[in-house]
Design an enzyme around this catalytic site. Structure first.
Site, short mmCIF file in Angstrom:
data_model
loop_
_atom_site.label_atom_id
_atom_site.label_comp_id
_atom_site.label_asym_id
_atom_site.label_seq_id
_atom_site.Cartn_x
_atom_site.Cartn_y
_atom_site.Cartn_z
N GLU A 85 11.30 94.03 -55.14
CA GLU A 85 12.71 93.76 -55.41
C GLU A 85 13.58 94.31 -54.26
O GLU A 85 14.41 93.60 -53.70
CB GLU A 85 13.04 94.47 -56.72
CG GLU A 85 14.36 94.18 -57.30
CD GLU A 85 14.69 95.26 -58.35
OE1 GLU A 85 13.78 95.95 -58.85
OE2 GLU A 85 15.90 95.41 -58.62
N LYS B 54 14.57 107.52 -44.12
CA LYS B 54 15.25 107.64 -45.43
C LYS B 54 14.20 107.84 -46.52
O LYS B 54 13.49 106.91 -46.89
CB LYS B 54 16.09 106.40 -45.75
CG LYS B 54 17.08 106.74 -46.87
CD LYS B 54 17.60 105.57 -47.64
CE LYS B 54 16.82 105.23 -48.86
NZ LYS B 54 16.58 106.32 -49.82
N CYS C 31 0.26 102.15 -54.78
CA CYS C 31 0.39 100.71 -54.52
C CYS C 31 -0.97 100.03 -54.59
O CYS C 31 -1.08 98.88 -54.99
CB CYS C 31 1.04 100.48 -53.16
SG CYS C 31 0.27 101.45 -51.88
N GLY D 153 12.48 95.30 -51.28
CA GLY D 153 12.05 94.69 -50.03
C GLY D 153 12.83 93.40 -49.75
O GLY D 153 13.28 93.16 -48.63
N GLY E 25 7.96 100.04 -50.31
CA GLY E 25 8.58 100.18 -51.62
C GLY E 25 8.33 98.94 -52.46
O GLY E 25 7.37 98.21 -52.24
N GLU F 60 5.89 96.80 -46.66
CA GLU F 60 4.68 97.25 -47.37
C GLU F 60 5.09 97.34 -48.83
O GLU F 60 5.76 98.29 -49.24
CB GLU F 60 4.22 98.62 -46.86
CG GLU F 60 3.97 98.71 -45.36
CD GLU F 60 2.80 97.88 -44.88
OE1 GLU F 60 1.97 97.46 -45.72
OE2 GLU F 60 2.72 97.62 -43.67
N GLU G 106 3.18 94.49 -61.57
CA GLU G 106 2.83 95.87 -61.23
C GLU G 106 3.49 96.83 -62.23
O GLU G 106 4.71 96.82 -62.39
CB GLU G 106 3.34 96.18 -59.82
CG GLU G 106 2.95 97.55 -59.33
CD GLU G 106 3.53 97.86 -57.94
OE1 GLU G 106 4.72 97.61 -57.71
OE2 GLU G 106 2.76 98.37 -57.11
#
Ligand code: NAD
Length: 495
Positions: free
Chosen positions: A231, A175, A284, A233, A228, A250, A385
């Site tokens: 939130e 996806k 990231c 995750g 991703g 991750e 972040e």
């Protein structure tokens, strides 16, 4: 605009009634129309991936055949490298220099590496567990794996996950982010052309909020590999816990770069610019906190700011462009929100902090490279972040203080250390709470090395033998060979 982006399920390219416009973030213009999956396509893709795993030819292929198939994907990517780089640049706003020299070749290498290095590891291992019994530890594919990827490295992260999952013998549903499905579709075409059996690789473009739960909670799916935000995750962990399945996460980062007095200043400044501003800071592992030792702090800061101001913003497909646009207007608003908060908290902005005035860029989602100082460890921008071209620069006096500052956030993804004193740098690396530490370099990912974060940056690994092993399950088979003197358990109720 005539580019269409269908789904790919069970070896077929499928258009759906619900569509989404795909935007070029450099220009704000629509460049393609993508089909969005509904729950119906999710069900279909899961059923087909399940069927392909349980009854299809893929799991029966010899390891050599599997290697050949996977190598064909690597070759397909290389054969289409220029087109893929263009497409990725148009869809993400990543400068063409980056997609050409980083994303596309690294994507091909991931398949090449997994095909050539770990497949042999799937052969079982035998143990003589006692005088009379032997055992075999079988390494089997996990089954049906859902791979969910973000928009910042759409092709590369999809390729890491696909290369590992396929090398291990799984069937997959990929996806992509609904903002950036175009390179995933091209990859599906390459995989189709390589002759993969139907159902082994499926590509479902869709909105996470609509199809995420159905995809991740289904009993027929054995594993989720997610890259991703934290939130999302956390949401995915909830979905996947409904039917207890393996997940790897991750997630985000707030990485620190630590620069000691003894460095070559020019080199450290140049590399530090790349460590935060490549891909517009949407990495990231972006070194969004730079800590510089007292003696060189002023010179480092002056040079960094002067060079940051000279970074050439431009349309992503211009080879001269050094920084493109952010992925979307929403992402730019998020960055602006952080800048407003930072101002309100009394932090100083030494450059950037705003949308560029250049009229050529007015329809894209550009934002100037931004340097902040006077940031305290309690402020939002120190801990959270931003995922944009925003860096804070801060002083430190010794290695212990640097380690404390670096470790004082909830994330633990990556760090950089810059020093000529390699003993000091290696000792400090041991103290940092980060899954990857680069000494005197930045951003070097090697297929041999397991990559993945600690703390809120997630768990599980990508790449390396450890990353590959995430996609296999271990089964032990114990075989008792004794004729008479069986272990006590064999007589337990048969006295
Ligand atoms: P995101 O979490 O918004 O989306 C990631 C993926 O999840 C997308 O495909 C999205 O469509 C999907 N998704 C969204 N809602 C979902 C749901 N409810 N169920 C299932 N799937 C859903 O992240 P993003 O904005 O695309 O990417 C940026 C984030 O990714 C940053 O936090 C960045 O640090 C992180 N990231 C981490 C790594 C790493 O290796 N640790 C690498 C790249 C990006």
């Amino acid at each position: 605009m005539n580019l269409k982006c269908p789904l790919y399920i069970n070896g077929q390219f499928i258009e759906t009634p619900e569509k989404q416009n795909i935007i070029n973030p450099s220009t704000g213009k629509v460049i393609a129309e993508a089909s969005l999956a509904s729950l119906k396509e999710v069900e279909l893709a899961i059923a087909c991936a399940r069927e392909a795993f349980d009854y299809g030819p893929w799991p029966q292929f010899s390891l050599i055949q599997r290697k050949e198939f996977i190598s064909k994907i690597a070759q397909g990517i290389l054969d289409n490298a220029a087109e893929l780089a263009q497409l990725e640049t148009q869809n993400t706003g990543k400068p063409i220099k980056e997609t050409t020299f980083m994303d596309i070749p690294s994507s091909a290498k991931a398949f090449e590496f997994m095909a050539n290095n770990f497949i042999d590891y799937l052969r079982g291992e035998e143990f003589n567990v006692s005088d009379e019994a032997k055992a075999e530890v079988l390494r089997e594919p996990v089954g049906v794996v859902v791979l969910i990827v973000p928009w910042n490295y759409p092709l590369l992260i999809a390729c890491w996950k696909l290369a590992q999952a396929l090398a291990a013998g799984n069937t997959v549903i990929l996806k992509p982010s609904s903002l950036t499905p175009l390179s995933a579709l091209e990859l599906a075409k390459i995989i189709h052309k390589a002759g993969f059996p139907a159902g082994v690789v499926n590509m479902l473009n869709g909105t996470g909020s609509k199809i995420g739960e159905a995809l991740c909670a289904d009993k027929q799916v054995d594993m989720i590999s997610f890259t991703g935000s934290n939130e999302i995750g956390k949401q995915i962990l909830q979905y996947s816990s409904k039917n207890v399945k393996k997940s790897i996460m991750e997630l985000g980062g707030k990485s620190a770069s630590i620069i000691f007095n003894d460095v070559d200043l020019d080199g450290a400044v140049n590399s530090s610019l790349a460590s935060i501003f490549l891909n517009q800071g949407q990495m990231c592992t972006a070194m969004s906190r730079i800590f510089v030792q007292d003696d060189i702090y002023d010179n480092f800061l002056a040079s960094f700011v002067e060079k940051a101001k000279r970074i050439k913003l431009g349309l992503a497909d211009n080879p001269e462009t050094q920084m493109g646009p952010l992925i979307s207007d929403a992402q730019r608003k998020k960055v602006i929100n952080y800048i407003d908060k930072a101002k309100a908290e009394g932090h100083r902005i030494l450059c950037g902090g705003k949308i560029p005035e250049n009229t050529e860029l007015k329809n894209g989602y550009f934002f100037e490279p931004t340097v902040l100082v006077d940031v305290t460890a309690h402020s939002h921008i120190f801990k959270e972040e931003v995922f944009g071209p925003v860096v804070l620069i801060h002083k430190f006096s010794d290695a212990n203080e640097a380690a404390l500052l670096a470790n004082s956030v909830d994330f633990g993804l990556a760090a950089c250390i810059w020093s000529r004193d390699l003993t000091l740098a290696q000792e400090l690396a041991g103290k940092l709470n980060a899954g990857t530490v680069w000494i005197n370099t930045y951003g070097m990912f090697y297929n041999q090395l397991p990559y993945g974060g600690f703390k809120q940056s997630g768990f599980g690994k990508e790449l390396g033998r450890e990353g590959f092993l995430e996609y296999i399950r271990f089964k032990n088979v114990v075989l008792d060979q004794s004729r008479d003197g069986k272990p006590l358990v064999n007589y337990w109720y048969g006295l």
